[in-house]
Design a protein around this motif. Structure first.
Motif, PDB file in Angstrom:
ATOM      1  N   VAL A 252      -9.214 -40.987   6.709  1.00 35.79           N
ATOM      2  CA  VAL A 252     -10.213 -40.178   7.417  1.00 35.79           C
ATOM      3  C   VAL A 252     -10.597 -40.861   8.717  1.00 35.79           C
ATOM      4  O   VAL A 252     -10.689 -40.217   9.779  1.00 35.79           O
ATOM      5  CB  VAL A 252     -11.462 -39.968   6.535  1.00 35.79           C
ATOM      6  CG1 VAL A 252     -12.562 -39.254   7.326  1.00 35.79           C
ATOM      7  CG2 VAL A 252     -11.113 -39.175   5.288  1.00 35.79           C
ATOM      8  N   ARG A 253     -10.818 -42.170   8.658  1.00 33.44           N
ATOM      9  CA  ARG A 253     -11.199 -42.898   9.862  1.00 33.44           C
ATOM     10  C   ARG A 253     -10.086 -42.878  10.905  1.00 33.44           C
ATOM     11  O   ARG A 253     -10.351 -42.796  12.100  1.00 33.44           O
ATOM     12  CB  ARG A 253     -11.601 -44.330   9.513  1.00 33.44           C
ATOM     13  CG  ARG A 253     -12.843 -44.406   8.624  1.00 33.44           C
ATOM     14  CD  ARG A 253     -13.401 -45.802   8.485  1.00 33.44           C
ATOM     15  NE  ARG A 253     -12.547 -46.692   7.722  1.00 33.44           N
ATOM     16  CZ  ARG A 253     -11.828 -47.669   8.223  1.00 33.44           C
ATOM     17  NH1 ARG A 253     -11.841 -47.905   9.537  1.00 33.44           N
ATOM     18  NH2 ARG A 253     -11.093 -48.435   7.447  1.00 33.44           N
TER      19      ARG A 253
ATOM     20  N   GLY B  24     -14.364 -45.709  13.241  1.00 32.03           N
ATOM     21  CA  GLY B  24     -14.176 -44.363  12.728  1.00 32.03           C
ATOM     22  C   GLY B  24     -15.119 -43.971  11.608  1.00 32.03           C
ATOM     23  O   GLY B  24     -14.967 -42.908  11.002  1.00 32.03           O
ATOM     24  N   CYS B  25     -16.131 -44.808  11.346  1.00 37.24           N
ATOM     25  CA  CYS B  25     -17.049 -44.512  10.240  1.00 37.24           C
ATOM     26  C   CYS B  25     -18.105 -43.475  10.605  1.00 37.24           C
ATOM     27  O   CYS B  25     -18.778 -42.927   9.733  1.00 37.24           O
ATOM     28  CB  CYS B  25     -17.732 -45.791   9.750  1.00 37.24           C
ATOM     29  SG  CYS B  25     -18.937 -46.467  10.926  1.00 37.24           S
ATOM     30  N   GLY B  26     -18.276 -43.211  11.896  1.00 36.69           N
ATOM     31  CA  GLY B  26     -19.285 -42.246  12.335  1.00 36.69           C
ATOM     32  C   GLY B  26     -20.571 -42.879  12.830  1.00 36.69           C
ATOM     33  O   GLY B  26     -21.569 -42.183  13.014  1.00 36.69           O
ATOM     34  N   ALA B  27     -20.556 -44.187  13.062  1.00 35.64           N
ATOM     35  CA  ALA B  27     -21.776 -44.892  13.465  1.00 35.64           C
ATOM     36  C   ALA B  27     -22.304 -44.413  14.812  1.00 35.64           C
ATOM     37  O   ALA B  27     -23.509 -44.207  14.977  1.00 35.64           O
ATOM     38  CB  ALA B  27     -21.519 -46.398  13.513  1.00 35.64           C
ATOM     39  N   THR B  28     -21.421 -44.231  15.777  1.00 33.70           N
ATOM     40  CA  THR B  28     -21.869 -43.811  17.106  1.00 33.70           C
ATOM     41  C   THR B  28     -22.538 -42.449  17.057  1.00 33.70           C
ATOM     42  O   THR B  28     -23.614 -42.237  17.632  1.00 33.70           O
ATOM     43  CB  THR B  28     -20.682 -43.771  18.090  1.00 33.70           C
ATOM     44  OG1 THR B  28     -20.120 -45.081  18.203  1.00 33.70           O
ATOM     45  CG2 THR B  28     -21.140 -43.301  19.464  1.00 33.70           C
ATOM     46  N   THR B  29     -21.917 -41.515  16.350  1.00 31.35           N
ATOM     47  CA  THR B  29     -22.480 -40.163  16.226  1.00 31.35           C
ATOM     48  C   THR B  29     -23.858 -40.206  15.593  1.00 31.35           C
ATOM     49  O   THR B  29     -24.807 -39.582  16.086  1.00 31.35           O
ATOM     50  CB  THR B  29     -21.556 -39.270  15.387  1.00 31.35           C
ATOM     51  OG1 THR B  29     -20.289 -39.150  16.042  1.00 31.35           O
ATOM     52  CG2 THR B  29     -22.154 -37.879  15.200  1.00 31.35           C
ATOM     53  N   LEU B  30     -23.996 -40.959  14.500  1.00 30.06           N
ATOM     54  CA  LEU B  30     -25.283 -41.047  13.817  1.00 30.06           C
ATOM     55  C   LEU B  30     -26.328 -41.689  14.713  1.00 30.06           C
ATOM     56  O   LEU B  30     -27.463 -41.191  14.817  1.00 30.06           O
ATOM     57  CB  LEU B  30     -25.148 -41.849  12.519  1.00 30.06           C
ATOM     58  CG  LEU B  30     -26.472 -42.124  11.796  1.00 30.06           C
ATOM     59  CD1 LEU B  30     -27.127 -40.823  11.350  1.00 30.06           C
ATOM     60  CD2 LEU B  30     -26.262 -43.064  10.613  1.00 30.06           C
ATOM     61  N   CYS B  31     -25.974 -42.787  15.366  1.00 28.46           N
ATOM     62  CA  CYS B  31     -26.940 -43.501  16.206  1.00 28.46           C
ATOM     63  C   CYS B  31     -27.419 -42.640  17.373  1.00 28.46           C
ATOM     64  O   CYS B  31     -28.612 -42.656  17.704  1.00 28.46           O
ATOM     65  CB  CYS B  31     -26.334 -44.799  16.736  1.00 28.46           C
ATOM     66  SG  CYS B  31     -26.121 -46.073  15.475  1.00 28.46           S
TER      67      CYS B  31
END
Length: 203
Positions: A122-123, A24-31
């Motif tokens: 948030v996560r 849920g940290c947003g890693a996939t979206t950023l990558c």
């Protein structure tokens, strides 16, 4: 004068980048945004985990349960990711590797190591529409941390060697991308005085 949307801006770089963080940290979206902007390959530890499940004719829950029983699955996953890191670390071409241990596995081969995080509530909201429940996420995090410590003597909470740490709850998805984009574009190896040494990891 029109302002270019930073989410679609191209990035000219040859950096090998790792992205890590908890669920849920947003890693996939950023990558995904980075890979699209750079025009480079992107490998996720989750994708490799799914490949391992398919190789063993198991679903993800079955493979996760097996990973809790012994170190076979984790070591197979980490060995495959480390091989990928070794390959791209020598290629002098842009590449993105994402997993909880990507920064450790890539070690000094990585040019830029990023850690993403956000407060737990948030996560949890971010994974609300996923198959994984809140309880399962918490159990997975504790289980993984224990396995990393047991197998590799790694404290996953040790983030001292990361070059960039971002609380993704403080910015929009586009804002997080813009921060990382600026870091990549402003990087100049000629004035780089040295990264922190990544603790050794024997897979």
């Amino acid at each position: 004068m029109a302002v270019q949307d930073s989410s679609s801006a191209e990035i000219d770089t040859t950096l090998f980048i790792t992205v890590s963080g908890p669920p849920g940290c947003g890693a996939t979206t950023l990558c995904e945004r980075l890979a699209d902007a750079i025009g480079c390959p992107y490998v996720s530890g989750g994708d490799i985990f799914r490949e391992l499940a398919a190789d063993r004719d198991m679903n993800l829950n079955q493979l996760t349960a097996k990973a809790d029983e012994s170190d076979e699955i984790d070591r197979a996953l980490d060995e495959r990711l480390q091989q990928i890191a070794e390959k791209w670390g020598m290629a002098n071409k842009p590449f993105i590797l994402e997993s909880r241990l990507a920064g450790w596995l890539a070690g000094d081969r990585a040019d830029l190591r990023i850690w993403l995080d956000a407060p737990e509530h948030v996560r949890l909201e971010r994974i609300d529409d996923r198959v994984e429940t809140e309880a399962e996420m918490r159990v997975r995090e504790v289980s993984e941390a224990g396995r990393y410590q047991s197998y590799y003597e790694i404290d996953i909470d040790d983030q001292a060697f990361y070059d960039l740490q971002i609380n993704t709850a403080r910015w929009s998805k586009t804002g997080v991308f813009a921060i990382v984009k600026a870091a990549i574009e402003e990087y100049d190896p000629g004035i780089d005085e040295g990264a922190f040494t990544t603790p050794p990891m024997d897979v």
